[in-house]
Each structure stands twice: as structure tokens, then as C-alpha cells.
Design a protein around this motif. Structure first.
Motif, short mmCIF file in Angstrom:
data_model
loop_
_atom_site.label_atom_id
_atom_site.label_comp_id
_atom_site.label_asym_id
_atom_site.label_seq_id
_atom_site.Cartn_x
_atom_site.Cartn_y
_atom_site.Cartn_z
N GLY A 112 0.81 -1.21 0.00
CA GLY A 112 0.00 0.00 0.00
C GLY A 112 0.84 1.26 0.00
N PHE A 113 0.15 2.42 -0.02
CA PHE A 113 0.85 3.70 -0.05
C PHE A 113 1.58 3.96 1.27
N GLY A 114 1.17 3.26 2.32
CA GLY A 114 1.87 3.42 3.60
C GLY A 114 3.33 3.06 3.49
N ALA A 115 3.68 2.13 2.58
CA ALA A 115 5.07 1.73 2.41
C ALA A 115 5.91 2.91 1.91
N LEU A 116 5.37 3.70 0.98
CA LEU A 116 6.10 4.85 0.47
C LEU A 116 6.26 5.91 1.56
N PHE A 117 5.25 6.06 2.40
CA PHE A 117 5.36 7.02 3.50
C PHE A 117 6.46 6.57 4.46
N ARG A 118 6.54 5.27 4.73
CA ARG A 118 7.59 4.77 5.61
C ARG A 118 8.97 4.95 4.98
N CYS A 119 9.04 4.85 3.66
CA CYS A 119 10.31 5.12 2.97
C CYS A 119 10.71 6.58 3.15
N PHE A 120 9.72 7.47 3.05
CA PHE A 120 9.99 8.90 3.25
C PHE A 120 10.49 9.15 4.67
N ARG A 121 9.87 8.49 5.63
CA ARG A 121 10.32 8.63 7.03
C ARG A 121 11.75 8.12 7.19
N LEU A 122 12.05 6.97 6.61
CA LEU A 122 13.39 6.42 6.70
C LEU A 122 14.40 7.35 6.03
N ALA A 123 14.00 7.98 4.92
CA ALA A 123 14.90 8.91 4.23
C ALA A 123 15.23 10.11 5.11
N LEU A 124 14.22 10.67 5.79
CA LEU A 124 14.48 11.79 6.70
C LEU A 124 15.38 11.34 7.86
N PHE A 125 15.13 10.16 8.36
CA PHE A 125 15.89 9.62 9.48
C PHE A 125 17.37 9.46 9.10
N VAL A 126 17.63 8.81 7.97
CA VAL A 126 19.01 8.57 7.54
C VAL A 126 19.69 9.89 7.18
N SER A 127 18.95 10.81 6.56
CA SER A 127 19.52 12.11 6.21
C SER A 127 19.94 12.88 7.45
N THR A 128 19.13 12.80 8.50
CA THR A 128 19.48 13.48 9.75
C THR A 128 20.75 12.89 10.35
N LEU A 129 20.90 11.58 10.28
CA LEU A 129 22.12 10.95 10.78
C LEU A 129 23.34 11.40 9.97
N TRP A 130 23.18 11.54 8.66
CA TRP A 130 24.27 12.05 7.84
C TRP A 130 24.68 13.44 8.32
N LEU A 131 23.71 14.30 8.59
CA LEU A 131 24.01 15.66 9.02
C LEU A 131 24.65 15.69 10.40
N LEU A 132 24.26 14.77 11.27
CA LEU A 132 24.84 14.72 12.61
C LEU A 132 26.23 14.10 12.64
N SER A 133 26.59 13.38 11.59
CA SER A 133 27.88 12.67 11.59
C SER A 133 29.06 13.62 11.75
N ARG A 134 28.84 14.90 11.47
CA ARG A 134 29.91 15.88 11.64
C ARG A 134 30.45 15.89 13.06
N TRP A 135 29.61 15.56 14.04
CA TRP A 135 30.00 15.65 15.45
C TRP A 135 30.35 14.29 16.05
N TRP A 136 30.53 13.27 15.24
CA TRP A 136 30.98 11.98 15.75
C TRP A 136 32.49 12.01 15.85
N ASP A 137 33.02 11.99 17.06
CA ASP A 137 34.45 12.17 17.24
C ASP A 137 35.09 11.19 18.21
N GLY A 138 34.39 10.10 18.52
CA GLY A 138 34.97 9.13 19.43
C GLY A 138 34.81 9.46 20.89
N SER A 139 34.14 10.56 21.21
CA SER A 139 33.92 10.95 22.61
C SER A 139 32.58 10.39 23.09
#
Length: 434
Positions: A112-139
Motif C-alpha cells: 500500500g501507499f503506507g510503504a512509500l510514507f515509511r520510505c519517506f520517514r526512513l529517508a528523513l531519518f538517515v539524512s538526519t544521521l548524515w548531518l549529525l555525523s559531523r559531530w561523531w568524534d569518538g567521545s
């Protein structure tokens, strides 16, 4: 979680400046907003299905709140990182590949169309992790974020228990603790409690937190974990801590003392309270119900026996609600197989291989120990809990592990005039090394 102290024992955070003469300044820590973003990601993964709450909350309202939290987290992360400075790594590439597979499997709309909505949610989630990766420093920065945010969730569970014990421990769940203010299931509460207990113990062993602060987190979390009767979380905590602290045995006297006391305590408790522990573990279930994992095995057998085309076997049926035939799958590997196919299973397996390999190749350290705890906990929980193929707390746990295994950021070189080196007395050299 590694120590960063001066000779007088004064702790310094990731953003502090070196105290030795001529030392390069340490990179600045993340802005306060990063902790808010992390909290919003956690809010998004709390879910909308669970026990009945004291004040009925429409599922549509909860879904709006959780999705709004994710959208806000992405927007804030983008504002903080407009120049798109990222730290690329295998973990994020694999999550992106998993997203691509999810879109491919969901494109035929079998779920169903809910699958595409979940894909959109996963895309936002992964994109946010990409943006936060700047502050991953082993601390341990994200470890502290993780503990604070999940402890806040557990405080809401405790408040619900105090406000309405009947609603917090309903007969529908066999008297197990649930979320009475926000719809949380016993396995969710057990997972959050186990993870922050393990991380806090490791912070305490490295003297990164005081005993009083650690007790404030550990004691109530242990009580809530016991009230959930969650076996997976308990085993994950015990085995994960054993592996994590075991990795420090050769380099940490505190770890060796902890293991000694833990073995002694386990022996005493095992002998004196064996019948009570057995009753807690069985939760009043029959032998048959216990052997088929509370009905999970029947769902798994039906899922594996269901006919599938070659395309469905390779790419799956599309992102869904982690159920089969109206019943929860409760197994990350089978849920991924059902939704993203064998290709998705291979990607998730690669995540564990990459993170496990990275942790094993690091020299012993508190950061490595915490990463081992999180990786092993997620691996153990994956057998009876779903979530590794979608935006979930388990991906956030693994993200924290990645932040601990990341190499420290290298500060920009300072253009300072050359200073002739001066000879130093041997005693001064020894002091400087310590």
C-alpha cells in the motif's frame, strides 16, 4: 569515554582547550541543539502502538507528534550543518543502501501507499544521521545524550506507574509494566532501561560519572526493567556488559574488580533466589508456550512457508508494520526478509560485520567497550525484536556505537612561529607524559 584529565584530576569535555603549554586546542563540542535533535529522533522512534494510556491519545495525534519530531530534527540538523560537512563511513552508506532497497521493494505498492510514507520517514531519518555525523568524534557525547533522553522516557513511565498502577500494569499484558502516559510496551521499556543501565555502568567504571549520579540512573532503571519481565532486555544487558567489560580486563583494574564482585553477587543470588528468578523468567507461562517463544515461532514458520516470487525473495514486499498475517513478526532478520528481502538481510548483516570488525580492531578502551555493549545488545535483541530495517531505537543504538568508534576530529593546524625546542629535565618529561 576515555579519560581527558589534567594532573590535578580536573575533567575536561570535548570542547575544552589543552592545558599543557603549547598543546593544540581540542575541537569544540557539538552545539546544545544537537542534543535536542537527538531527543527528537528518540521521540520519533517511540512508536504509536502500545498499551492504553490514562488519558486516551488518538493514534493520529501520536503519529503527527512523532513525524513532526522527525521533520523538526531534520530541519534543525540542516540549519546547524548548512555547509553539509559530514563524516562518511560504511555504516551510513549501508543505511543509505537499505533505504534504496526499501524504495525498490515498496514501489510496487504491495504493502500500500503506507510503504512509500515509511520510505519517506526512513529517508528523513538517515539524512538526519548524515548531518549529525559531523559531530561523531569518538567521545562519549552521544552516550550522554542517549542516557539523558531515554531516562526522561523512563521517568514518564514511572510517573504513569505512580499515577495509576492499574493502568501501568494491566491484566492485558499479564501484569507487566507498560507506558500509562505514552503508549509503550513492556519490551520497549525493558530495552530503554537495559541500554542506559549498561552505558551508565561503563561510564562509572571509567570514572566519567559519580557514584551518586550513576545510582540515580541505575537503581530506578533496574526496578522498571524487573517490572517489565522482559527476558530479551535482561539477557542483552547481562551478555552485553560481560563482553564489554571483558574487553577491558587486561587494561582496567576497575573492570577486573567489577567482574569479581559481579560473579560473587551472581553466585549468591543464584543460590538464594533461584526459585524466584525462575518464576520471574517463566512469567507464569506453560512449557509449550515458553518453548515456542510466546507464539513467535508459529508466526516465523508461517512467514517462511508463504509462497514468494523471486523478486519478492530478493527485494521483499515493501516497508510495513513488521507484522505477518496480522501478528507481529518480532524478529529483525525475518522482518527485514519480509519487507526488504534477502538483499536487505545481507545489508543488515554487513552492518554488524563492519561495526563488529571495527570494534575488534580498536585497542582496548572505554569507548570500544561501550560500542561492543551496544552492538552485542542489538545483535541479541534482533532475535526476538524487530527494527533493524527501519527507523528504530536499534539504529540509534548502533549510531551511538559508530560515534564511539569514529576517529577524533583533527583540529586545523595553527600558523604559529617556530619556537626552539628546550631541553627538559627527565622528571619534568615523566610528569608531562602522565
Amino acid at each position: 569515554m576515555g579519560r581527558d584529565r589534567t594532573r590535578d584530576g580536573t575533567p575536561h569535555g570535548p570542547g575544552s582547550v589543552g592545558t599543557r603549554p603549547g598543546a593544540a586546542p581540542r575541537p569544540a563540542g557539538p552545539p546544545k541543539t544537537v542534543e535536542l535533535i537527538w531527543g527528537l529522533l528518540i521521540l520519533n522512534t517511540l512508536g504509536s502502538a502500545g498499551a492504553r494510556t490514562i488519558v486516551p491519545l488518538p493514534r493520529s495525534l501520536i503519529q503527527t507528534a512523532t513525524m513532526g519530531a522527525l521533520a523538526t530534527a531534520f530541519a534543525l540538523a540542516l540549519v546547524l550543518n548548512l555547509r553539509l560537512r559530514i563524516r562518511a563511513g560504511a555504516f551510513l552508506f549501508l543505511l543509505t543502501l537499505l533505504l534504496v532497497l526499501s524504495v525498490i521493494s515498496s514501489a510496487n505498492l504491495e504493502s500500500g501507499f503506507g510503504a512509500l510514507f515509511r520510505c519517506f520517514r526512513l529517508a528523513l531519518f538517515v539524512s538526519t544521521l548524515w548531518l549529525l555525523s559531523r559531530w561523531w568524534d569518538g567521545s562519549p557525547t552521544f552516550v550522554r545524550f542517549h542516557i539523558r533522553m531515554y531516562f526522561a522516557v523512563l521517568l514518564s513511565v514511572a510517573a504513569g506507574l505512580v499515577a495509576s498502577p492499574g493502568a501501568a500494569m494491566p491484566d492485558l499484558y499479564g501484569g507487566r509494566l507498560v507506558g500509562a502516559l505514552w503508549p509503550l510496551t513492556p519490551p520497549q521499556i525493558g530495552q530503554y532501561a537495559a541500554v542506559i543501565i549498561g552505558l551508565t555502568v561503563l561510564l562509572l567504571l571509567d570514572r566519567r560519572t559519580s557514584g551518586a549520579s550513576a545510582a540515580t540512573i541505575i537503581v530506578p532503571s533496574l526496578v522498571l526493567l524487573a517490572l517489565t519481565h522482559t527476558r530479551t532486555a535482561t539477557l542483552g544487558l547481562i551478555i552485553g556488559l560481560a563482553l564489554a567489560i571483558g574487553s577491558l580486563v587486561m587494561t582496567s583494574a576497575a573492570a577486573r574488580r567489577f567482574i569479581g564482585w559481579a560473579v560473587l553477587l551472581a553466585t549468591v543470588v543464584g543460590v538464594g533466589l533461584s526459585s524466584l528468578l525462575q518464576a520471574w523468567f517463566l512469567r507464569g507461562q506453560s512449557q509449550e508456550n515458553f518453548s515456542n517463544l510466546t507464539g513467535r515461532a508459529k508466526v516465523w514458520d508461517a512467514l517462511l512457508a508463504a509462497p514468494r516470487t523471486t523478486t519478492e525473495q530478493v527485494f521483499g514486499m515493501g516497508l510495513g508494520d513488521k507484522s505477518f498475517g496480522g501478528l507481529p513478526i518480532d524478529n529483525s532478520w525475518l522482518a527485514v526478509y519480509n519487507e526488504q528481502g534477502l538483499a536487505g538481510v545481507a545489508v543488515v548483516a554487513a552492518v554488524f560485520v563492519v561495526l563488529g570488525g571495527a570494534a575488534l580492531l580498536r585497542p582496548p578502551s572505554p569507548e570500544r567497550a561501550a560500542a561492543i555493549f551496544l552492538i552485542s545488545y542489538c545483535a541479541i535483541a534482533s532475535y526476538t525484536e524487530a527494527g533493524l530495517g527501519d527507523a528504530s531505537p536499534y539504529l540509534l543504538h548502533l549510531t551511538v556505537a559508530v560515534s564511539l568508534l569514529a576517529a577524533p576530529a583533527v583540529p586545523a593546524a595553527l600558523s604559529t612561529p617556530a619556537v626552539p625546542r628546550q631541553r627538559t629535565a627527565p622528571s619534568a618529561q615523566r610528569t608531562e607524559l602522565t
